[in-house]
Scaffold this motif. Structure first.
Motif, mmCIF file in Angstrom:
data_model
loop_
_atom_site.group_PDB
_atom_site.id
_atom_site.type_symbol
_atom_site.label_atom_id
_atom_site.label_comp_id
_atom_site.label_asym_id
_atom_site.label_seq_id
_atom_site.Cartn_x
_atom_site.Cartn_y
_atom_site.Cartn_z
ATOM 1 N N GLU A 124 -0.938 -14.220 14.732
ATOM 2 C CA GLU A 124 -2.249 -13.969 15.329
ATOM 3 C C GLU A 124 -2.833 -12.621 14.902
ATOM 4 O OE1 GLU A 124 -1.853 -14.331 19.515
ATOM 5 O OE2 GLU A 124 -1.410 -16.477 19.472
ATOM 6 N N SER A 125 -2.185 -11.933 13.986
ATOM 7 C CA SER A 125 -2.649 -10.601 13.575
ATOM 8 C C SER A 125 -3.025 -10.579 12.103
ATOM 9 C CB SER A 125 -1.569 -9.550 13.832
ATOM 10 O OG SER A 125 -1.315 -9.396 15.209
ATOM 11 N N ARG A 126 -4.032 -9.785 11.789
ATOM 12 C CA ARG A 126 -4.376 -9.482 10.409
ATOM 13 C C ARG A 126 -3.880 -8.069 10.127
ATOM 14 N NH1 ARG A 126 -8.112 -11.518 6.865
ATOM 15 N NH2 ARG A 126 -9.011 -12.794 8.546
ATOM 16 N N LEU A 127 -2.874 -7.953 9.265
ATOM 17 C CA LEU A 127 -2.257 -6.666 8.975
ATOM 18 C C LEU A 127 -2.856 -6.075 7.705
ATOM 19 C CD1 LEU A 127 1.374 -7.666 9.917
ATOM 20 C CD2 LEU A 127 -0.198 -6.276 11.257
ATOM 21 N N ASP A 128 -2.833 -4.742 7.618
ATOM 22 C CA ASP A 128 -3.595 -4.056 6.582
ATOM 23 C C ASP A 128 -3.063 -4.266 5.181
ATOM 24 O OD1 ASP A 128 -5.478 -2.892 8.360
ATOM 25 O OD2 ASP A 128 -3.992 -1.405 8.947
ATOM 26 N N GLY A 129 -1.751 -4.435 5.028
ATOM 27 C CA GLY A 129 -1.199 -4.608 3.697
ATOM 28 C C GLY A 129 0.083 -5.410 3.709
ATOM 29 N N PRO A 134 10.214 -8.517 -6.793
ATOM 30 C CA PRO A 134 11.269 -9.459 -7.167
ATOM 31 C C PRO A 134 12.570 -9.195 -6.418
ATOM 32 C CG PRO A 134 10.842 -7.880 -8.931
ATOM 33 C CD PRO A 134 9.767 -7.697 -7.930
ATOM 34 N N GLY A 135 13.068 -10.216 -5.741
ATOM 35 C CA GLY A 135 14.330 -10.114 -5.025
ATOM 36 C C GLY A 135 14.268 -9.249 -3.783
ATOM 37 N N MET A 136 13.062 -8.960 -3.294
ATOM 38 C CA MET A 136 12.928 -8.069 -2.139
ATOM 39 C C MET A 136 12.214 -8.801 -1.007
ATOM 40 S SD MET A 136 11.863 -4.552 -4.107
ATOM 41 C CE MET A 136 12.420 -3.513 -2.761
ATOM 42 N N PRO A 137 12.555 -8.475 0.244
ATOM 43 C CA PRO A 137 11.839 -9.092 1.362
ATOM 44 C C PRO A 137 10.393 -8.592 1.392
ATOM 45 C CG PRO A 137 13.216 -7.314 2.157
ATOM 46 C CD PRO A 137 13.558 -7.490 0.704
ATOM 47 N N ARG A 138 9.489 -9.430 1.821
ATOM 48 C CA ARG A 138 8.110 -8.982 1.946
ATOM 49 C C ARG A 138 8.035 -7.798 2.911
ATOM 50 N NH1 ARG A 138 4.324 -14.205 2.837
ATOM 51 N NH2 ARG A 138 5.918 -14.630 4.429
ATOM 52 N N LEU A 139 7.147 -6.874 2.603
ATOM 53 C CA LEU A 139 6.966 -5.677 3.415
ATOM 54 C C LEU A 139 5.543 -5.686 3.963
ATOM 55 C CD1 LEU A 139 7.514 -2.857 4.545
ATOM 56 C CD2 LEU A 139 7.187 -1.933 2.236
ATOM 57 N N TRP A 140 5.421 -5.779 5.281
ATOM 58 C CA TRP A 140 4.128 -5.805 5.958
ATOM 59 C C TRP A 140 3.841 -4.422 6.515
ATOM 60 C CZ3 TRP A 140 1.335 -10.473 6.317
ATOM 61 C CH2 TRP A 140 2.034 -11.616 5.869
ATOM 62 N N VAL A 141 2.605 -3.952 6.326
ATOM 63 C CA VAL A 141 2.266 -2.580 6.715
ATOM 64 C C VAL A 141 0.968 -2.569 7.517
ATOM 65 C CG1 VAL A 141 1.889 -0.218 5.930
ATOM 66 C CG2 VAL A 141 3.313 -1.763 4.560
ATOM 67 N N GLU A 142 0.996 -1.850 8.616
ATOM 68 C CA GLU A 142 -0.207 -1.593 9.415
ATOM 69 C C GLU A 142 -0.527 -0.100 9.315
ATOM 70 O OE1 GLU A 142 -3.468 -2.202 11.984
ATOM 71 O OE2 GLU A 142 -2.292 -3.558 10.713
ATOM 72 N N CYS A 143 -1.807 0.233 9.116
ATOM 73 C CA CYS A 143 -2.242 1.608 8.905
ATOM 74 C C CYS A 143 -2.952 2.158 10.133
ATOM 75 C CB CYS A 143 -3.219 1.684 7.732
ATOM 76 S SG CYS A 143 -2.591 1.035 6.178
ATOM 77 N N LYS A 144 -2.755 3.439 10.398
ATOM 78 C CA LYS A 144 -3.468 4.111 11.476
ATOM 79 C C LYS A 144 -3.881 5.506 11.015
ATOM 80 C CE LYS A 144 -2.893 0.740 14.412
ATOM 81 N NZ LYS A 144 -4.055 -0.156 14.710
ATOM 82 N N ASN A 145 -5.027 5.951 11.509
ATOM 83 C CA ASN A 145 -5.539 7.278 11.201
ATOM 84 C C ASN A 145 -5.168 8.245 12.326
ATOM 85 O OD1 ASN A 145 -7.152 8.936 9.381
ATOM 86 N ND2 ASN A 145 -8.613 9.085 11.060
ATOM 87 N N VAL A 146 -4.643 9.409 11.967
ATOM 88 C CA VAL A 146 -4.199 10.399 12.952
ATOM 89 C C VAL A 146 -5.034 11.667 12.795
ATOM 90 C CG1 VAL A 146 -2.258 11.741 13.835
ATOM 91 C CG2 VAL A 146 -1.869 9.458 12.870
ATOM 92 N N THR A 147 -5.725 12.066 13.859
ATOM 93 C CA THR A 147 -6.557 13.274 13.813
ATOM 94 C C THR A 147 -6.214 14.265 14.910
ATOM 95 O OG1 THR A 147 -8.271 12.263 15.206
ATOM 96 C CG2 THR A 147 -8.506 12.000 12.822
ATOM 97 N N MET A 148 -5.251 13.942 15.756
ATOM 98 C CA MET A 148 -4.906 14.816 16.881
ATOM 99 C C MET A 148 -3.553 15.467 16.648
ATOM 100 S SD MET A 148 -4.914 13.957 20.968
ATOM 101 C CE MET A 148 -3.567 12.771 20.904
ATOM 102 N N ALA A 149 -3.442 16.739 17.006
ATOM 103 C CA ALA A 149 -2.167 17.454 16.914
ATOM 104 C C ALA A 149 -2.088 18.473 18.035
ATOM 105 C CB ALA A 149 -2.014 18.146 15.568
ATOM 106 N N GLU A 150 -0.876 18.687 18.499
ATOM 107 C CA GLU A 150 -0.632 19.664 19.563
ATOM 108 C C GLU A 150 0.740 20.282 19.352
ATOM 109 O OE1 GLU A 150 0.144 19.082 24.215
ATOM 110 O OE2 GLU A 150 -1.930 18.640 23.644
ATOM 111 N N ASP A 151 0.797 21.611 19.327
ATOM 112 C CA ASP A 151 2.068 22.327 19.130
ATOM 113 C C ASP A 151 2.801 21.836 17.890
ATOM 114 O OD1 ASP A 151 1.609 23.795 21.467
ATOM 115 O OD2 ASP A 151 2.597 22.292 22.705
ATOM 116 N N ASP A 152 2.074 21.701 16.790
ATOM 117 C CA ASP A 152 2.613 21.305 15.478
ATOM 118 C C ASP A 152 3.067 19.849 15.411
ATOM 119 O OD1 ASP A 152 2.236 23.923 14.541
ATOM 120 O OD2 ASP A 152 4.219 24.531 15.235
ATOM 121 N N HIS A 167 -0.405 -4.932 17.493
ATOM 122 C CA HIS A 167 0.128 -4.881 16.133
ATOM 123 C C HIS A 167 1.620 -4.539 16.118
ATOM 124 C CE1 HIS A 167 -4.131 -4.192 14.375
ATOM 125 N NE2 HIS A 167 -3.767 -5.442 14.222
ATOM 126 N N LEU A 168 2.034 -3.660 17.013
ATOM 127 C CA LEU A 168 3.462 -3.325 17.080
ATOM 128 C C LEU A 168 4.291 -4.571 17.397
ATOM 129 C CD1 LEU A 168 3.372 0.073 19.014
ATOM 130 C CD2 LEU A 168 3.814 -0.266 16.574
#
Length: 241
Positions: A124-129, A134-152, A167-168
């Motif tokens: 039921e999800s459309r994933l970003d990538g 060859p010989g490898m399991p498919r790798l599904w990737v979901e992307c997120k943009n991060v703009t917040m930071a606190e204490d490094d 998505h998780l």
């Protein structure tokens, strides 16, 4: 000097932020004259939208678009062009960066994969990538943009994200089926040395991310390198806390 992976188009301008209106409009001053730019960022952009802050706008590539500018970067700091740094707020950047970095061989965790597919449907999800090799399991990737930071610590999300939690769950089911699944967090600011979920913003997402990691979902938070020329990416990812 080599070009960044995602160069900005010619004609970008540095303007001054006046205010955000609703979700998709940003009022700015360009050479002291009022104008309106489009932003595709539906998050809060917490801590970034300070009146008077410099912003980088790119010209719309479609001449028929109503708003001729798109918000790309926001300056964080006391003085421009020194005494601060750019933060990237365009939420289309992570998807474009994932493909560009893959094709440039800049993703160590994707070594051996030879094919990249955008926006593939899984259940039921459309994933970003989705990556295949060859010989490898498919790798599904979901992307997120991060703009917040606190204490490094870079933090996601900056607003409650029911869609992100869904998505998780999709990624967990992929791992359970014997394939690889990963979250690619594109951290569009330089002042972080690690990454973690924003418990104070969305405790459900934070718990969901930790559960997903425990079930084998991979997490790759990469720092972007931002300038008025464009956006690049560091190959090594930050640790998860």
């Amino acid at each position: 000097m080599s070009l960044p992976l995602l160069p900005f188009p010619s004609g970008c301008v540095v303007a001054r932020l006046v205010r955000r209106e609703k979700r998709f409009f940003v009022h700015v001053l360009i050479d002291g004259k009022p104008d309106v730019a489009h932003t595709n960022n539906t998050g809060s952009m917490l801590g970034l939208l300070r009146p008077g802050a410099p912003v980088l706008l790119s010209p719309a590539q479609n001449p028929e678009r109503k708003l001729r500018w798109t918000l790309e970067l926001v300056w964080c700091g006391t003085a421009y062009p020194r005494g601060g740094f750019w933060a990237g707020v365009n939420t289309s950047t992570p998807n474009r960066m994932l493909e560009a970095a893959f094709r440039a061989g800049r993703l160590p965790w994707a070594e051996g994969y030879t094919a990249f597919f955008r926006e593939k449907v899984r259940g039921e999800s459309r994933l970003d990538g989705m990556l295949e090799g060859p010989g490898m399991p498919r790798l599904w990737v979901e992307c997120k943009n991060v703009t917040m930071a606190e204490d490094d610590v870079a933090l996601f999300p900056d607003a409650v994200s029911a869609r992100g939690l869904k998505h998780l769950g999709s990624l967990e089911s992929i791992v359970a089926a014997g394939e690889r699944a990963a979250m690619f967090y594109c951290i569009q600011r330089p002042d972080a040395c690690c990454f973690g979920p924003a418990d104070m913003i969305d405790p459900a997402y934070a718990a969901g991310l930790r559960e997903a990691v425990g079930r084998g979902v991979e997490v790759y938070p990469h720092l972007a390198v931002l300038s008025e020329a464009g956006i690049d990416l560091r190959s090594m990812w930050l640790p998860l806390v």
